[in-house]
Design an enzyme around this catalytic site. Structure first.
Site, PDB file in Angstrom:
ATOM      1  N   HIS A   1       0.847  -1.201   0.000  1.00 15.68           N
ATOM      2  CA  HIS A   1       0.000   0.000   0.000  1.00 15.68           C
ATOM      3  C   HIS A   1       0.882   1.251   0.000  1.00 15.68           C
ATOM      4  CE1 HIS A   1      -2.854   3.047   1.214  1.00 15.68           C
ATOM      5  NE2 HIS A   1      -3.803   2.220   0.807  1.00 15.68           N
TER       6      HIS A   1
ATOM      7  N   GLU B   1      -3.977   1.735  -7.365  1.00 16.80           N
ATOM      8  CA  GLU B   1      -4.372   2.894  -6.563  1.00 16.80           C
ATOM      9  C   GLU B   1      -3.433   4.065  -6.868  1.00 16.80           C
ATOM     10  OE1 GLU B   1      -6.564   1.765  -2.749  1.00 16.80           O
ATOM     11  OE2 GLU B   1      -4.469   1.312  -2.356  1.00 16.80           O
TER      12      GLU B   1
HETATM   13  P1  PGA Z   1      -9.562   6.232   0.178  1.00 19.78           P
HETATM   14  O1  PGA Z   1      -8.360   5.190   0.467  1.00 19.78           O
HETATM   15  O2  PGA Z   1     -10.700   5.424  -0.376  1.00 19.78           O
HETATM   16  O3  PGA Z   1      -9.887   6.814   1.516  1.00 19.78           O
HETATM   17  O4  PGA Z   1      -9.048   7.223  -0.802  1.00 19.78           O
HETATM   18  C1  PGA Z   1      -8.089   4.145  -0.415  1.00 19.78           C
HETATM   19  C2  PGA Z   1      -6.834   3.411  -0.006  1.00 19.78           C
HETATM   20  O5  PGA Z   1      -5.871   4.055   0.460  1.00 19.78           O
HETATM   21  O6  PGA Z   1      -6.756   2.193  -0.106  1.00 19.78           O
END
Ligand code: PGA
Length: 254
Positions: free
Chosen positions: A94, A165
């Site tokens: 992440h 992401e």
């Molecule tokens: P968010 O976070 O939906 O609050 O933008 C997503 C993540 O970091 O996995």
């Protein structure tokens, strides 16, 4: 193809009681699901509490895993420890952990440890920034995949989950939301990189998710035209009613 809604609670909520209640409330919306798996990635201190709450369609995920199996690693939690507590999935790579110093080598070790412990890694990738003038973001993501997955066997891709992401779209300070087109372009590109590494048949089996400011309004857009098999919400995963909308959207998407 299965669909996935992976909730990343991050460092929330504050008490065990709230954690149990949040898991139980979210689970209510999963009982009739046929093709969607909901995975709740909870802080490690709540894993034991949530073990008894796991059901067929509401699974328990961890937010981190040690890069080694056992030994002198203060503060770390190993794959086999997680597995014994009912963890079936784990977030690896992440961006918030990368920001704390995790590099692709360490992420690769963690992915290997997850497979060794029979836990499915949810491998998070994504560029920090995007410029209108060049395509370096594709290169950034390619390097994350190549270095993060080096040495894996093609057969392991059958269970691997990848979450795209883009860092600029994550969290309350996000620059802007990503568009379904950006998600689709990257989902295609991810499969191409996987195909070059492991062959097209294995690449096809990997579930690709989108994460970064997913909410009730944009969820169906990403699921319908973002080229992905599911979503990875952060903030929204702390609200069971909002999660219900995302789950419903996943279940009814093609
Ligand atoms: P968010 O976070 O939906 O609050 O933008 C997503 C993540 O970091 O996995």
């Amino acid at each position: 193809m299965k669909k996935y809604i992976v909730g990343n609670w991050k460092m929330n909520p504050i008490t065990r009681e709230e954690a149990r209640a949040l898991f139980t409330e979210t689970k209510k919306y999963t009982t009739k699901l046929k093709k969607t798996n909901v995975i709740l990635c909870v802080p490690s201190v709540y894993i034991a509490d949530c073990k008894a709450l796991v059901s067929a369609r509401c699974l328990l995920g961890a937010q981190n895993i040690a890069h080694e199996q056992t030994g002198a690693y203060t503060g770390e939690v190993s794959g086999s420890m997680l597995k014994k507590l009912g963890v079936s999935h784990v977030l690896v790579g992440h961006s918030e952990r990368r920001a704390l110093g995790e590099n692709n080598l360490c992420i690769n070790q963690k992915i290997r440890q997850a497979f060794k412990a029979d836990i499915i890694p949810i491998f998070c990738i994504g560029e920090k920034e995007r410029s209108l003038h060049d395509a370096w973001y594709l290169h950034a993501v390619k390097t994350q995949i190549e270095e993060g997955l080096v040495g894996l066997k093609p057969a392991q891709l059958a269970t691997l989950i990848i979450a795209y992401e883009p860092v600029w779209a994550i969290g309350k300070d996000a620059k802007r939301e990503a568009t379904p087109y950006e998600s689709e372009e990257m989902a295609i590109y991810i499969r191409k990189v996987l195909s070059d590494m492991f062959g097209p048949a294995s690449a096809k089996k990997v579930a690709v998710l989108y994460g970064g400011s997913v909410n009730e309004k944009n969820a169906s857009l990403f699921l319908q035209s973002g080229g992905v098999d599911g979503l990875l919400p952060g903030r929204v995963s702390l609200n069971p009613k909002s999660m219900a909308t995302l789950i419903e959207n996943a279940e009814t998407s093609l």
